[in-house]
Design a protein around this motif. Structure first.
Motif, PDB file in Angstrom:
ATOM      1  N   GLY A  72     -25.147 -11.655  36.219  1.00  0.00           N
ATOM      2  CA  GLY A  72     -23.755 -11.514  35.479  1.00  0.00           C
ATOM      3  C   GLY A  72     -23.560 -10.177  36.538  1.00  0.00           C
ATOM      4  O   GLY A  72     -23.209  -9.423  35.910  1.00  0.00           O
ATOM      5  N   ARG A  73     -23.675  -9.513  37.588  1.00  0.00           N
ATOM      6  CA  ARG A  73     -23.722  -9.294  38.800  1.00  0.00           C
ATOM      7  C   ARG A  73     -22.440  -9.595  39.517  1.00  0.00           C
ATOM      8  O   ARG A  73     -21.865 -10.816  40.277  1.00  0.00           O
ATOM      9  CB  ARG A  73     -25.130  -9.175  40.023  1.00  0.00           C
ATOM     10  CG  ARG A  73     -26.023  -8.116  39.040  1.00  0.00           C
ATOM     11  CD  ARG A  73     -27.164  -7.827  39.956  1.00  0.00           C
ATOM     12  NE  ARG A  73     -27.383  -9.377  40.624  1.00  0.00           N
ATOM     13  CZ  ARG A  73     -28.719  -9.900  40.027  1.00  0.00           C
ATOM     14  NH1 ARG A  73     -29.862  -9.930  40.030  1.00  0.00           N
ATOM     15  NH2 ARG A  73     -28.460 -11.253  41.108  1.00  0.00           N
ATOM     16  N   HIS A 127     -18.899  -0.553  53.242  1.00  0.00           N
ATOM     17  CA  HIS A 127     -19.816   0.190  52.248  1.00  0.00           C
ATOM     18  C   HIS A 127     -19.960  -1.154  51.568  1.00  0.00           C
ATOM     19  O   HIS A 127     -19.175  -2.425  51.725  1.00  0.00           O
ATOM     20  CB  HIS A 127     -18.818   0.922  51.618  1.00  0.00           C
ATOM     21  CG  HIS A 127     -18.494   2.190  52.354  1.00  0.00           C
ATOM     22  ND1 HIS A 127     -19.624   2.514  52.670  1.00  0.00           N
ATOM     23  CD2 HIS A 127     -17.847   2.862  52.924  1.00  0.00           C
ATOM     24  CE1 HIS A 127     -18.831   3.624  53.195  1.00  0.00           C
ATOM     25  NE2 HIS A 127     -17.836   3.853  53.629  1.00  0.00           N
ATOM     26  N   ARG A 128     -20.635  -1.046  50.150  1.00  0.00           N
ATOM     27  CA  ARG A 128     -21.361  -2.074  48.941  1.00  0.00           C
ATOM     28  C   ARG A 128     -20.826  -1.414  48.241  1.00  0.00           C
ATOM     29  O   ARG A 128     -21.528  -0.265  48.225  1.00  0.00           O
ATOM     30  CB  ARG A 128     -22.378  -2.695  49.102  1.00  0.00           C
ATOM     31  CG  ARG A 128     -22.737  -3.551  48.223  1.00  0.00           C
ATOM     32  CD  ARG A 128     -24.097  -4.367  48.642  1.00  0.00           C
ATOM     33  NE  ARG A 128     -24.396  -4.166  46.889  1.00  0.00           N
ATOM     34  CZ  ARG A 128     -24.423  -4.684  45.939  1.00  0.00           C
ATOM     35  NH1 ARG A 128     -24.383  -3.819  45.405  1.00  0.00           N
ATOM     36  NH2 ARG A 128     -24.817  -5.618  45.014  1.00  0.00           N
ATOM     37  N   ARG A 132     -15.279  -9.926  47.985  1.00  0.00           N
ATOM     38  CA  ARG A 132     -15.743  -9.931  46.830  1.00  0.00           C
ATOM     39  C   ARG A 132     -17.207 -11.214  46.543  1.00  0.00           C
ATOM     40  O   ARG A 132     -16.535 -12.008  47.161  1.00  0.00           O
ATOM     41  CB  ARG A 132     -14.693  -9.759  45.819  1.00  0.00           C
ATOM     42  CG  ARG A 132     -14.950  -9.966  44.361  1.00  0.00           C
ATOM     43  CD  ARG A 132     -14.282 -10.325  43.325  1.00  0.00           C
ATOM     44  NE  ARG A 132     -14.987  -9.907  42.061  1.00  0.00           N
ATOM     45  CZ  ARG A 132     -15.090  -9.011  41.029  1.00  0.00           C
ATOM     46  NH1 ARG A 132     -14.099  -7.581  41.612  1.00  0.00           N
ATOM     47  NH2 ARG A 132     -15.731  -9.688  39.216  1.00  0.00           N
ATOM     48  N   PHE A 133     -18.134 -10.479  45.911  1.00  0.00           N
ATOM     49  CA  PHE A 133     -19.471 -11.921  45.060  1.00  0.00           C
ATOM     50  C   PHE A 133     -19.104 -11.712  44.209  1.00  0.00           C
ATOM     51  O   PHE A 133     -19.441 -10.788  43.143  1.00  0.00           O
ATOM     52  CB  PHE A 133     -20.271 -11.362  46.143  1.00  0.00           C
ATOM     53  CG  PHE A 133     -20.092 -11.641  47.608  1.00  0.00           C
ATOM     54  CD1 PHE A 133     -20.028 -12.390  48.514  1.00  0.00           C
ATOM     55  CD2 PHE A 133     -20.037 -11.115  48.412  1.00  0.00           C
ATOM     56  CE1 PHE A 133     -20.363 -13.044  49.748  1.00  0.00           C
ATOM     57  CE2 PHE A 133     -19.436 -10.841  50.175  1.00  0.00           C
ATOM     58  CZ  PHE A 133     -19.934 -11.393  50.765  1.00  0.00           C
ATOM     59  N   ASP A 134     -19.140 -13.004  43.047  1.00  0.00           N
ATOM     60  CA  ASP A 134     -20.204 -12.457  42.050  1.00  0.00           C
ATOM     61  C   ASP A 134     -21.016 -13.644  41.709  1.00  0.00           C
ATOM     62  O   ASP A 134     -20.833 -14.863  41.675  1.00  0.00           O
ATOM     63  CB  ASP A 134     -18.672 -13.235  41.496  1.00  0.00           C
ATOM     64  CG  ASP A 134     -17.010 -11.974  41.352  1.00  0.00           C
ATOM     65  OD1 ASP A 134     -16.559 -12.761  41.937  1.00  0.00           O
ATOM     66  OD2 ASP A 134     -17.405 -11.264  40.829  1.00  0.00           O
ATOM     67  N   ASP A 135     -21.884 -12.675  40.653  1.00  0.00           N
ATOM     68  CA  ASP A 135     -22.855 -13.969  40.733  1.00  0.00           C
ATOM     69  C   ASP A 135     -22.761 -14.763  38.848  1.00  0.00           C
ATOM     70  O   ASP A 135     -23.258 -13.268  38.240  1.00  0.00           O
ATOM     71  CB  ASP A 135     -24.207 -13.049  40.778  1.00  0.00           C
ATOM     72  CG  ASP A 135     -25.836 -14.031  40.553  1.00  0.00           C
ATOM     73  OD1 ASP A 135     -25.721 -15.518  39.355  1.00  0.00           O
ATOM     74  OD2 ASP A 135     -26.963 -13.782  40.988  1.00  0.00           O
TER      75      ASP A 135
END
Length: 186
Positions: free
Chosen positions: A43-44, A115-116, A36-39
């Motif tokens: 807010g993405r 997949h993303r 998981r990646f969170d900016d």
């Protein structure tokens, strides 16, 4: 470490599986396969899913090949995420000291994913149901304090404009790992 021309000749256009066996591609455990990646500023958030394999270097002479294989997989259309610990620096610069990473930590690790997918952001308002106890630095804090002083001096002298001094910690953890992640994101 090959020259840029050797890298381009060897890896551009090769199928993504070329070279993986030589550097330790591992079968994927069925219960682990998402990153998981969170900016938090923009807010993405997204996840990489359906990991096909891992690229792992356990010896210093394998690090370059693992990085090139990760690059090749990305150029071939896969999603690739991973890390290199500080101890891998000696694979790229002979002036770096050769040190062993902590037990169990490889010198390079990359997951290759099919997949993303965009996902909702972390709920920062949720109360974490986690406990972290006995958190301590390894090997202690004296070197870190000296490092801060050295960095401040180097910046004041104009020898650096930014340095990221980081550290490793150990401790005990109980609870949901994602809840801890959400708490840290706040």
């Amino acid at each position: 470490w090959p020259t840029p021309q050797e890298r381009a000749t060897r890896w551009i256009g090769d199928p993504p599986h070329v070279g993986y066996g030589a550097v330790g591609a591992l079968p994927v455990r069925s219960d682990v396969g998402t990153i998981r990646f969170d900016d938090m500023v923009a807010g993405r958030s997204f996840v990489l899913e359906d990991r096909t394999h891992e690229l792992v270097a356990r010896r210093l002479n394998e690090v370059g090949r693992v990085v090139m294989a990760a690059e090749a997989a990305a150029r071939a259309g896969a999603w690739v995420a991973g890390f290199l610990p500080y101890e891998a620096g000696a694979a790229f610069d002979r002036s770096f000291p050769i040190r062993r990473p902590p037990d169990g930590l490889p010198l390079a690790w990359f997951g290759v994913f099919r997949h993303r997918r965009d996902v909702p952001g972390v709920d920062e308002s949720a109360a974490p149901d986690v406990t972290v106890d006995d958190l301590r630095r390894i090997p202690g804090s004296d070197w870190y304090r000296r490092g801060v002083d050295t960095i401040r001096s180097e910046i004041e002298q104009g020898n650096a404009y930014q340095v990221n001094l980081t550290d490793r910690f150990v401790g005990s953890f109980a609870g949901d790992a994602f809840a801890l992640y959400a708490a840290l994101a706040r």
